[in-house]
Design a protein around this motif. Structure first.
Motif, PDB file in Angstrom:
ATOM      1  N   GLY A 133      39.441  43.162  29.974  1.00  0.00           N
ATOM      2  CA  GLY A 133      40.428  42.765  30.976  1.00  0.00           C
ATOM      3  C   GLY A 133      41.379  41.688  30.524  1.00  0.00           C
ATOM      4  O   GLY A 133      42.052  41.078  31.364  1.00  0.00           O
ATOM      5  N   GLY A 134      41.458  41.455  29.203  1.00  0.00           N
ATOM      6  CA  GLY A 134      42.387  40.458  28.696  1.00  0.00           C
ATOM      7  C   GLY A 134      42.055  39.046  29.163  1.00  0.00           C
ATOM      8  O   GLY A 134      40.954  38.759  29.642  1.00  0.00           O
ATOM      9  N   ILE A 135      43.037  38.162  29.048  1.00  0.00           N
ATOM     10  CA  ILE A 135      42.816  36.754  29.370  1.00  0.00           C
ATOM     11  C   ILE A 135      42.381  36.538  30.821  1.00  0.00           C
ATOM     12  O   ILE A 135      41.484  35.731  31.083  1.00  0.00           O
ATOM     13  CB  ILE A 135      44.074  35.935  29.034  1.00  0.00           C
ATOM     14  N   PRO A 136      42.962  37.244  31.820  1.00  0.00           N
ATOM     15  CA  PRO A 136      42.508  37.001  33.190  1.00  0.00           C
ATOM     16  C   PRO A 136      41.006  37.241  33.383  1.00  0.00           C
ATOM     17  O   PRO A 136      40.344  36.472  34.095  1.00  0.00           O
ATOM     18  CB  PRO A 136      43.337  37.995  34.019  1.00  0.00           C
ATOM     19  N   LEU A 137      40.466  38.275  32.753  1.00  0.00           N
ATOM     20  CA  LEU A 137      39.043  38.542  32.924  1.00  0.00           C
ATOM     21  C   LEU A 137      38.202  37.522  32.156  1.00  0.00           C
ATOM     22  O   LEU A 137      37.101  37.180  32.599  1.00  0.00           O
ATOM     23  CB  LEU A 137      38.691  39.958  32.485  1.00  0.00           C
ATOM     24  N   VAL A 138      38.704  37.014  31.031  1.00  0.00           N
ATOM     25  CA  VAL A 138      37.989  35.935  30.339  1.00  0.00           C
ATOM     26  C   VAL A 138      37.927  34.708  31.245  1.00  0.00           C
ATOM     27  O   VAL A 138      36.872  34.084  31.392  1.00  0.00           O
ATOM     28  CB  VAL A 138      38.666  35.572  29.006  1.00  0.00           C
ATOM     29  N   VAL A 139      39.046  34.348  31.854  1.00  0.00           N
ATOM     30  CA  VAL A 139      39.079  33.194  32.762  1.00  0.00           C
ATOM     31  C   VAL A 139      38.079  33.386  33.891  1.00  0.00           C
ATOM     32  O   VAL A 139      37.276  32.493  34.200  1.00  0.00           O
ATOM     33  CB  VAL A 139      40.491  32.985  33.338  1.00  0.00           C
ATOM     34  N   GLN A 140      38.099  34.561  34.522  1.00  0.00           N
ATOM     35  CA  GLN A 140      37.205  34.809  35.642  1.00  0.00           C
ATOM     36  C   GLN A 140      35.745  34.785  35.193  1.00  0.00           C
ATOM     37  O   GLN A 140      34.869  34.261  35.902  1.00  0.00           O
ATOM     38  CB  GLN A 140      37.533  36.161  36.286  1.00  0.00           C
ATOM     39  N   THR A 141      35.467  35.331  34.015  1.00  0.00           N
ATOM     40  CA  THR A 141      34.097  35.339  33.498  1.00  0.00           C
ATOM     41  C   THR A 141      33.621  33.926  33.200  1.00  0.00           C
ATOM     42  O   THR A 141      32.494  33.547  33.556  1.00  0.00           O
ATOM     43  CB  THR A 141      34.012  36.199  32.218  1.00  0.00           C
ATOM     44  N   VAL A 142      34.450  33.126  32.562  1.00  0.00           N
ATOM     45  CA  VAL A 142      34.081  31.747  32.234  1.00  0.00           C
ATOM     46  C   VAL A 142      33.915  30.922  33.505  1.00  0.00           C
ATOM     47  O   VAL A 142      32.986  30.108  33.620  1.00  0.00           O
ATOM     48  CB  VAL A 142      35.119  31.115  31.290  1.00  0.00           C
ATOM     49  N   GLU A 143      34.789  31.122  34.482  1.00  0.00           N
ATOM     50  CA  GLU A 143      34.646  30.394  35.748  1.00  0.00           C
ATOM     51  C   GLU A 143      33.354  30.789  36.461  1.00  0.00           C
ATOM     52  O   GLU A 143      32.685  29.942  37.054  1.00  0.00           O
ATOM     53  CB  GLU A 143      35.858  30.658  36.635  1.00  0.00           C
ATOM     54  N   VAL A 171      33.259  26.052  36.758  1.00  0.00           N
ATOM     55  CA  VAL A 171      34.365  25.131  36.503  1.00  0.00           C
ATOM     56  C   VAL A 171      35.688  25.873  36.681  1.00  0.00           C
ATOM     57  O   VAL A 171      35.879  26.955  36.118  1.00  0.00           O
ATOM     58  CB  VAL A 171      34.282  24.555  35.071  1.00  0.00           C
ATOM     59  N   ARG A 172      36.594  25.317  37.456  1.00  0.00           N
ATOM     60  CA  ARG A 172      37.906  25.930  37.645  1.00  0.00           C
ATOM     61  C   ARG A 172      38.798  25.619  36.441  1.00  0.00           C
ATOM     62  O   ARG A 172      38.957  24.460  36.044  1.00  0.00           O
ATOM     63  CB  ARG A 172      38.571  25.428  38.925  1.00  0.00           C
ATOM     64  N   ILE A 173      39.383  26.652  35.887  1.00  0.00           N
ATOM     65  CA  ILE A 173      40.254  26.510  34.727  1.00  0.00           C
ATOM     66  C   ILE A 173      41.685  26.261  35.201  1.00  0.00           C
ATOM     67  O   ILE A 173      42.218  27.008  36.018  1.00  0.00           O
ATOM     68  CB  ILE A 173      40.192  27.767  33.844  1.00  0.00           C
ATOM     69  N   ASP A 174      42.315  25.211  34.666  1.00  0.00           N
ATOM     70  CA  ASP A 174      43.681  24.866  35.040  1.00  0.00           C
ATOM     71  C   ASP A 174      44.722  25.480  34.106  1.00  0.00           C
ATOM     72  O   ASP A 174      45.794  25.889  34.542  1.00  0.00           O
ATOM     73  CB  ASP A 174      43.855  23.350  35.051  1.00  0.00           C
ATOM     74  N   HIS A 175      44.398  25.510  32.813  1.00  0.00           N
ATOM     75  CA  HIS A 175      45.354  26.016  31.832  1.00  0.00           C
ATOM     76  C   HIS A 175      44.616  26.765  30.725  1.00  0.00           C
ATOM     77  O   HIS A 175      43.426  26.528  30.476  1.00  0.00           O
ATOM     78  CB  HIS A 175      46.173  24.883  31.223  1.00  0.00           C
ATOM     79  N   VAL A 176      45.349  27.640  30.061  1.00  0.00           N
ATOM     80  CA  VAL A 176      44.777  28.465  29.001  1.00  0.00           C
ATOM     81  C   VAL A 176      45.667  28.382  27.765  1.00  0.00           C
ATOM     82  O   VAL A 176      46.899  28.402  27.867  1.00  0.00           O
ATOM     83  CB  VAL A 176      44.655  29.943  29.439  1.00  0.00           C
ATOM     84  N   ALA A 177      45.056  28.279  26.592  1.00  0.00           N
ATOM     85  CA  ALA A 177      45.772  28.390  25.320  1.00  0.00           C
ATOM     86  C   ALA A 177      45.025  29.380  24.436  1.00  0.00           C
ATOM     87  O   ALA A 177      43.792  29.330  24.339  1.00  0.00           O
ATOM     88  CB  ALA A 177      45.878  27.038  24.629  1.00  0.00           C
ATOM     89  N   LEU A 178      45.760  30.293  23.841  1.00  0.00           N
ATOM     90  CA  LEU A 178      45.184  31.330  22.971  1.00  0.00           C
ATOM     91  C   LEU A 178      45.773  31.179  21.581  1.00  0.00           C
ATOM     92  O   LEU A 178      46.993  31.116  21.413  1.00  0.00           O
ATOM     93  CB  LEU A 178      45.504  32.722  23.524  1.00  0.00           C
ATOM     94  N   VAL A 179      44.917  31.082  20.567  1.00  0.00           N
ATOM     95  CA  VAL A 179      45.390  31.007  19.183  1.00  0.00           C
ATOM     96  C   VAL A 179      44.903  32.236  18.430  1.00  0.00           C
ATOM     97  O   VAL A 179      43.732  32.615  18.534  1.00  0.00           O
ATOM     98  CB  VAL A 179      44.915  29.714  18.486  1.00  0.00           C
ATOM     99  N   ASP A 180      45.801  32.882  17.717  1.00  0.00           N
ATOM    100  CA  ASP A 180      45.452  34.014  16.870  1.00  0.00           C
ATOM    101  C   ASP A 180      45.121  33.470  15.485  1.00  0.00           C
ATOM    102  O   ASP A 180      45.960  32.865  14.829  1.00  0.00           O
ATOM    103  CB  ASP A 180      46.621  35.001  16.787  1.00  0.00           C
ATOM    104  N   PHE A 181      43.883  33.672  15.040  1.00  0.00           N
ATOM    105  CA  PHE A 181      43.476  33.122  13.758  1.00  0.00           C
ATOM    106  C   PHE A 181      44.239  33.727  12.590  1.00  0.00           C
ATOM    107  O   PHE A 181      44.167  33.227  11.472  1.00  0.00           O
ATOM    108  CB  PHE A 181      41.959  33.314  13.575  1.00  0.00           C
ATOM    109  N   ALA A 182      44.982  34.795  12.848  1.00  0.00           N
ATOM    110  CA  ALA A 182      45.823  35.356  11.795  1.00  0.00           C
ATOM    111  C   ALA A 182      46.875  34.350  11.356  1.00  0.00           C
ATOM    112  O   ALA A 182      47.360  34.388  10.226  1.00  0.00           O
ATOM    113  CB  ALA A 182      46.505  36.638  12.285  1.00  0.00           C
ATOM    114  N   GLY A 183      47.244  33.426  12.241  1.00  0.00           N
ATOM    115  CA  GLY A 183      48.216  32.404  11.890  1.00  0.00           C
ATOM    116  C   GLY A 183      47.601  31.054  11.571  1.00  0.00           C
ATOM    117  O   GLY A 183      48.304  30.089  11.276  1.00  0.00           O
ATOM    118  N   PHE A 184      46.286  30.991  11.617  1.00  0.00           N
ATOM    119  CA  PHE A 184      45.555  29.748  11.386  1.00  0.00           C
ATOM    120  C   PHE A 184      45.848  29.189   9.989  1.00  0.00           C
ATOM    121  O   PHE A 184      46.046  27.994   9.807  1.00  0.00           O
ATOM    122  CB  PHE A 184      44.064  30.048  11.547  1.00  0.00           C
ATOM    123  N   LYS A 185      45.902  30.053   9.006  1.00  0.00           N
ATOM    124  CA  LYS A 185      46.154  29.647   7.623  1.00  0.00           C
ATOM    125  C   LYS A 185      47.479  28.892   7.511  1.00  0.00           C
ATOM    126  O   LYS A 185      47.569  27.851   6.843  1.00  0.00           O
ATOM    127  CB  LYS A 185      46.175  30.881   6.717  1.00  0.00           C
TER     128      LYS A 185
END
Length: 326
Positions: A124-134, A139-153
């Motif tokens: 379910g993408g980010i919304p379902l991750v938020v709902q699952t973690v909550e 804990v209510r999540i206020d903000h989300v940041a997603l990093v793609d490790f492909a750009g980590f280098k």
């Protein structure tokens, strides 16, 4: 990551010049709709005792991981709790194989079952991750940041490498550029370029405690990036600042409601020394069916995240340290 790192630029630049530059940077960051698909009735409410504390959900997806054969999954899940006076933060990693309940996805085709927590991203993408973690933490999540490790280098290379103290010698099972598709790490302090840091942060098969070692190493690298980004050598170099932010904006996405410039001002005094890293309590690993999973310690997990919800820093650090030591 960008939510914590961007404030450092205001230290090195004038407030007006830095503000104009950050507005330019903010316009380049991808935005994601993290919350509108989640029924408000199903979300936990903020505790009045928490005041202006803020909870971020930091997600990492390692799309170049050779072991990632099951489609898009969130390989790194961290709750970053910024306390109400915004002087410190606690980062709590949730192992990606944690066995838990995943709510039904917005399209109704997935979820409403127990599975590994990182399956929520594929279903379910980010919304379902938020709902699952909550649901998992309360804990209510206020903000989300997603990093793609492909750009980590590129982020690490833009900083000129990072300093890591390797806890024990090992040879990685995969490597971006090491000899024979592997890379050997000697124990002790060393400077790593982007490729080496990514190999270090993704490895788990070389350790008896598997993903728990991987979590520790990811936390090390996050701290090392913050240390390097806040160093005089970086802040005094416009070229390094620009290269770092360009690499970051190419890799990071944030939720639509997050105002990076406002958050930068709020967090301008935060440094890696004000951060503590923990791991969500577990009873270790086990098998459910044919899957190797992390079994959460439900009693300790509830106590830890109840403290997060109330912004009870002393209890968070006590329970988090107990969990870390075990």
């Amino acid at each position: 990551m960008i939510c914590v790192l961007v404030p450092l630029i205001l230290v090195g630049a004038g407030v007006i010049a830095g503000g104009l530059y950050l507005r330019h940077v903010e316009g380049k960051v991808d935005r994601v709709d993290a919350f509108t698909q989640i029924p408000e009735a199903n979300r936990p409410q903020k505790d009045a005792a928490a005041g202006k504390a803020i909870n971020f959900l930091l997600l990492g997806s390692d799309t170049r991981d050779p072991d990632n054969l099951g489609g898009s999954r969130s390989d790194t899940i961290i709750i970053m709790h910024l306390n109400k006076d915004q002087s410190a933060a606690q980062l709590i990693s949730i192992p990606r194989d944690t066995w838990t309940y995943i709510p039904k996805s917005a399209n109704g085709q997935h979820g409403d079952t127990n599975s590994k927590i990182n399956a929520s991203y594929a279903w379910g993408g980010i919304p379902l991750v938020v709902q699952t973690v909550e649901t998992y933490t309360g804990v209510r999540i206020d903000h989300v940041a997603l990093v793609d490790f492909a750009g980590f280098k590129e982020i690490v290379d833009a900083l000129g490498g990072v300093d890591i103290d390797v806890e024990t010698s090992f040879t990685s099972t995969h490597s971006l550029s090491g000899a024979g598709g592997k890379r050997h790490f000697d124990a002790g302090p060393q400077t790593m370029d982007g490729a080496a840091a990514l190999d270090y942060a993704r490895e788990r098969y070389s350790f008896k405690d598997g993903d728990f070692a991987r979590i520790r190493h990811q936390q090390q690298v996050i701290k090392a990036i913050l240390d390097k980004a806040s160093s005089g050598g970086t802040l005094s170099s416009p070229a390094k600042i620009n290269g770092f932010l360009q690499a970051t904006t190419d890799t990071v996405s944030v939720d639509k409601s997050l105002n990076l410039l406002s958050m930068a001002t709020q967090l301008r005094h935060l440094r890696s020394g004000n951060l503590n890293f923990y791991t969500s309590p577990s009873k270790g690993t086990g098998m459910i069916g044919n899957q190797s999973v992390v079994l959460p310690d439900k009693t300790k997990t509830k106590a830890l995240f109840d403290a997060v919800r109330r912004d009870d820093t002393a209890t968070i650090e006590k329970l988090g340290t107990e969990s870390k030591s075990k």
